[in-house]
Design a protein around this motif. Structure first.
Motif, PDB file in Angstrom:
ATOM      1  N   PHE A 161       0.870  -1.173   0.000  1.00  0.00           N
ATOM      2  CA  PHE A 161       0.000   0.000   0.000  1.00  0.00           C
ATOM      3  C   PHE A 161       0.905   1.221   0.000  1.00  0.00           C
ATOM      4  O   PHE A 161       1.766   1.352   0.875  1.00  0.00           O
ATOM      5  CB  PHE A 161      -0.883   0.034   1.249  1.00  0.00           C
ATOM      6  N   SER A 162       0.703   2.150  -0.949  1.00  0.00           N
ATOM      7  CA  SER A 162       1.560   3.327  -0.978  1.00  0.00           C
ATOM      8  C   SER A 162       0.834   4.526  -1.564  1.00  0.00           C
ATOM      9  O   SER A 162      -0.046   4.381  -2.420  1.00  0.00           O
ATOM     10  CB  SER A 162       2.839   3.049  -1.794  1.00  0.00           C
ATOM     11  N   GLY A 163       1.194   5.711  -1.084  1.00  0.00           N
ATOM     12  CA  GLY A 163       0.747   6.954  -1.688  1.00  0.00           C
ATOM     13  C   GLY A 163      -0.643   7.402  -1.294  1.00  0.00           C
ATOM     14  O   GLY A 163      -1.435   6.655  -0.713  1.00  0.00           O
ATOM     15  N   LEU A 164      -0.920   8.690  -1.626  1.00  0.00           N
ATOM     16  CA  LEU A 164      -2.189   9.352  -1.315  1.00  0.00           C
ATOM     17  C   LEU A 164      -2.870   9.795  -2.598  1.00  0.00           C
ATOM     18  O   LEU A 164      -2.207  10.038  -3.611  1.00  0.00           O
ATOM     19  CB  LEU A 164      -1.936  10.583  -0.435  1.00  0.00           C
ATOM     20  N   ASN A 165      -4.202   9.949  -2.529  1.00  0.00           N
ATOM     21  CA  ASN A 165      -4.899  10.570  -3.655  1.00  0.00           C
ATOM     22  C   ASN A 165      -4.903  12.086  -3.465  1.00  0.00           C
ATOM     23  O   ASN A 165      -4.305  12.616  -2.518  1.00  0.00           O
ATOM     24  CB  ASN A 165      -6.309   9.993  -3.830  1.00  0.00           C
ATOM     25  N   ASP A 166      -5.588  12.829  -4.338  1.00  0.00           N
ATOM     26  CA  ASP A 166      -5.562  14.293  -4.283  1.00  0.00           C
ATOM     27  C   ASP A 166      -6.222  14.855  -3.032  1.00  0.00           C
ATOM     28  O   ASP A 166      -5.981  16.009  -2.665  1.00  0.00           O
ATOM     29  CB  ASP A 166      -6.249  14.875  -5.523  1.00  0.00           C
ATOM     30  N   ASP A 167      -7.064  14.050  -2.354  1.00  0.00           N
ATOM     31  CA  ASP A 167      -7.707  14.483  -1.112  1.00  0.00           C
ATOM     32  C   ASP A 167      -6.913  14.077   0.121  1.00  0.00           C
ATOM     33  O   ASP A 167      -7.371  14.264   1.248  1.00  0.00           O
ATOM     34  CB  ASP A 167      -9.125  13.905  -1.022  1.00  0.00           C
ATOM     35  N   GLY A 168      -5.739  13.503  -0.081  1.00  0.00           N
ATOM     36  CA  GLY A 168      -4.904  13.111   1.041  1.00  0.00           C
ATOM     37  C   GLY A 168      -5.260  11.780   1.664  1.00  0.00           C
ATOM     38  O   GLY A 168      -4.776  11.449   2.754  1.00  0.00           O
ATOM     39  N   GLY A 183     -21.385  -6.238   8.001  1.00  0.00           N
ATOM     40  CA  GLY A 183     -20.181  -6.104   7.184  1.00  0.00           C
ATOM     41  C   GLY A 183     -19.637  -7.460   6.792  1.00  0.00           C
ATOM     42  O   GLY A 183     -19.799  -8.444   7.516  1.00  0.00           O
ATOM     43  N   GLY A 184     -18.969  -7.530   5.678  1.00  0.00           N
ATOM     44  CA  GLY A 184     -18.384  -8.786   5.218  1.00  0.00           C
ATOM     45  C   GLY A 184     -17.036  -9.050   5.868  1.00  0.00           C
ATOM     46  O   GLY A 184     -16.368  -8.136   6.362  1.00  0.00           O
ATOM     47  N   ALA A 185     -16.629 -10.308   5.864  1.00  0.00           N
ATOM     48  CA  ALA A 185     -15.337 -10.706   6.418  1.00  0.00           C
ATOM     49  C   ALA A 185     -14.207 -10.218   5.517  1.00  0.00           C
ATOM     50  O   ALA A 185     -14.339 -10.198   4.294  1.00  0.00           O
ATOM     51  CB  ALA A 185     -15.272 -12.221   6.562  1.00  0.00           C
ATOM     52  N   VAL A 186     -13.093  -9.836   6.132  1.00  0.00           N
ATOM     53  CA  VAL A 186     -11.902  -9.410   5.398  1.00  0.00           C
ATOM     54  C   VAL A 186     -10.778 -10.395   5.689  1.00  0.00           C
ATOM     55  O   VAL A 186     -10.444 -10.640   6.850  1.00  0.00           O
ATOM     56  CB  VAL A 186     -11.465  -7.985   5.800  1.00  0.00           C
ATOM     57  N   THR A 187     -10.191 -10.954   4.624  1.00  0.00           N
ATOM     58  CA  THR A 187      -9.081 -11.897   4.765  1.00  0.00           C
ATOM     59  C   THR A 187      -7.914 -11.401   3.927  1.00  0.00           C
ATOM     60  O   THR A 187      -8.058 -11.148   2.730  1.00  0.00           O
ATOM     61  CB  THR A 187      -9.485 -13.302   4.282  1.00  0.00           C
ATOM     62  N   VAL A 188      -6.756 -11.239   4.556  1.00  0.00           N
ATOM     63  CA  VAL A 188      -5.550 -10.802   3.864  1.00  0.00           C
ATOM     64  C   VAL A 188      -4.449 -11.822   4.135  1.00  0.00           C
ATOM     65  O   VAL A 188      -4.122 -12.091   5.296  1.00  0.00           O
ATOM     66  CB  VAL A 188      -5.094  -9.405   4.333  1.00  0.00           C
ATOM     67  N   VAL A 189      -3.885 -12.384   3.056  1.00  0.00           N
ATOM     68  CA  VAL A 189      -2.826 -13.378   3.185  1.00  0.00           C
ATOM     69  C   VAL A 189      -1.642 -12.938   2.331  1.00  0.00           C
ATOM     70  O   VAL A 189      -1.778 -12.765   1.117  1.00  0.00           O
ATOM     71  CB  VAL A 189      -3.302 -14.776   2.745  1.00  0.00           C
ATOM     72  N   SER A 190      -0.481 -12.727   2.954  1.00  0.00           N
ATOM     73  CA  SER A 190       0.737 -12.398   2.235  1.00  0.00           C
ATOM     74  C   SER A 190       1.918 -12.539   3.179  1.00  0.00           C
ATOM     75  O   SER A 190       1.822 -12.159   4.348  1.00  0.00           O
ATOM     76  CB  SER A 190       0.686 -10.963   1.692  1.00  0.00           C
ATOM     77  N   PRO A 191       3.060 -13.050   2.702  1.00  0.00           N
ATOM     78  CA  PRO A 191       4.237 -13.142   3.572  1.00  0.00           C
ATOM     79  C   PRO A 191       4.855 -11.785   3.858  1.00  0.00           C
ATOM     80  O   PRO A 191       5.534 -11.606   4.871  1.00  0.00           O
ATOM     81  CB  PRO A 191       5.195 -14.033   2.778  1.00  0.00           C
ATOM     82  N   VAL A 192       4.616 -10.782   2.976  1.00  0.00           N
ATOM     83  CA  VAL A 192       5.162  -9.448   3.153  1.00  0.00           C
ATOM     84  C   VAL A 192       4.052  -8.418   2.888  1.00  0.00           C
ATOM     85  O   VAL A 192       3.429  -8.443   1.824  1.00  0.00           O
ATOM     86  CB  VAL A 192       6.342  -9.175   2.190  1.00  0.00           C
ATOM     87  N   ILE A 193       3.829  -7.531   3.878  1.00  0.00           N
ATOM     88  CA  ILE A 193       2.859  -6.433   3.703  1.00  0.00           C
ATOM     89  C   ILE A 193       3.608  -5.127   3.974  1.00  0.00           C
ATOM     90  O   ILE A 193       4.174  -4.936   5.049  1.00  0.00           O
ATOM     91  CB  ILE A 193       1.670  -6.577   4.655  1.00  0.00           C
ATOM     92  N   GLU A 194       3.608  -4.235   2.978  1.00  0.00           N
ATOM     93  CA  GLU A 194       4.326  -2.975   3.072  1.00  0.00           C
ATOM     94  C   GLU A 194       3.351  -1.804   3.089  1.00  0.00           C
ATOM     95  O   GLU A 194       2.421  -1.760   2.286  1.00  0.00           O
ATOM     96  CB  GLU A 194       5.278  -2.804   1.890  1.00  0.00           C
ATOM     97  N   LEU A 195       3.577  -0.848   3.998  1.00  0.00           N
ATOM     98  CA  LEU A 195       2.836   0.404   4.071  1.00  0.00           C
ATOM     99  C   LEU A 195       3.814   1.538   3.835  1.00  0.00           C
ATOM    100  O   LEU A 195       4.763   1.714   4.619  1.00  0.00           O
ATOM    101  CB  LEU A 195       2.137   0.560   5.416  1.00  0.00           C
ATOM    102  N   GLN A 196       3.581   2.337   2.781  1.00  0.00           N
ATOM    103  CA  GLN A 196       4.550   3.361   2.400  1.00  0.00           C
ATOM    104  C   GLN A 196       3.863   4.672   2.065  1.00  0.00           C
ATOM    105  O   GLN A 196       2.712   4.695   1.639  1.00  0.00           O
ATOM    106  CB  GLN A 196       5.353   2.892   1.171  1.00  0.00           C
ATOM    107  N   ASP A 197       4.567   5.776   2.257  1.00  0.00           N
ATOM    108  CA  ASP A 197       4.167   7.094   1.766  1.00  0.00           C
ATOM    109  C   ASP A 197       2.762   7.487   2.192  1.00  0.00           C
ATOM    110  O   ASP A 197       1.961   7.962   1.380  1.00  0.00           O
ATOM    111  CB  ASP A 197       4.289   7.154   0.238  1.00  0.00           C
ATOM    112  N   GLY A 198       2.430   7.291   3.457  1.00  0.00           N
ATOM    113  CA  GLY A 198       1.163   7.755   3.999  1.00  0.00           C
ATOM    114  C   GLY A 198      -0.005   6.816   3.857  1.00  0.00           C
ATOM    115  O   GLY A 198      -1.126   7.151   4.240  1.00  0.00           O
ATOM    116  N   ALA A 199       0.208   5.643   3.283  1.00  0.00           N
ATOM    117  CA  ALA A 199      -0.898   4.693   3.113  1.00  0.00           C
ATOM    118  C   ALA A 199      -1.390   4.184   4.463  1.00  0.00           C
ATOM    119  O   ALA A 199      -0.637   4.134   5.422  1.00  0.00           O
ATOM    120  CB  ALA A 199      -0.446   3.527   2.249  1.00  0.00           C
TER     121      ALA A 199
END
Length: 199
Positions: A161-168, A183-199
């Motif tokens: 996940f990286s970066g912002l839109n024009d509204d920040g 609400g529906g269930a959320v499932t996230v599977v990954s060996p590496v999760i990156e958060l960058q640039d304000g995400a």
């Protein structure tokens, strides 16, 4: 893909099987989801959705080597009745990326919604690498009494996940409730999760 119309009584497959149109024959024709058929070449082709809006009451399915959704492109399914909404299934061998904004500054989005009693469609995104950039959004939401669909992200190598839109606003996943539906269930599977640039 190819489309053929003919007047023959039967189809003969390379395996030796025969599908007959004659009523006295006992042939059976089976079906499967499009992504079950694989790819014909050594390298799968790419699918690009650039700045377009694709909405449907039924399923949206994309299967490719690389899927690129950018310039604020918007893929969505919706139901406003008692009938369940369509699913969105994105599957790529190498990479799926959502990036860029439209003229209103909104990032690229993949979304299912329900405004009625019917359950919202599920969202499934699967690839080796999945990237959400520039305020991109993948979401399911309910604005009615029906439940929002499930949200499944499966990145075999990396999810970024990286970066912002024009509204920040940063790039994100969301399963939201704006009415009485669940609400529906959320499932996230990954060996590496990156958060960058304000995400």
């Amino acid at each position: 893909g190819a489309f053929h119309v003919g007047t023959g009584d039967e189809l003969r497959f390379g395996t030796g099987d025969v599908f007959s149109a004659r009523l006295e024959a006992t042939s059976v024709l089976s079906t499967a989801a499009p992504e079950s058929f694989g790819f014909l070449g050594e390298r799968a082709a790419a699918i690009e959705v650039r700045g377009s809006v694709l909405t449907s009451l039924h399923d949206i399915v994309m299967s490719a080597g690389i899927i690129t959704i950018d310039n604020g492109a918007f893929l969505s399914t919706n139901t406003d009745s008692a009938i369940a909404g369509g699913d969105i299934r994105l599957k790529a061998l190498e990479q799926i990326s959502l990036s860029g904004a439209n003229r209103e500054g909104l990032g690229s989005r993949v979304q299912t919604t329900t405004h009625g009693m019917g359950e919202g469609g599920a969202v499934s995104v699967e690839s080796a690498v999945i990237e959400l950039q520039d305020g991109a959004l993948i979401s399911t939401a309910t604005f009615g009494s029906g439940s929002s669909g499930s949200l499944s992200i499966n990145a075999a190598e990396r999810l970024t996940f990286s970066g912002l839109n024009d509204d920040g606003l940063g790039s994100w996943l969301n399963a939201s409730v704006w009415a009485e539906g669940d609400g529906g269930a959320v499932t996230v599977v990954s060996p590496v999760i990156e958060l960058q640039d304000g995400a």
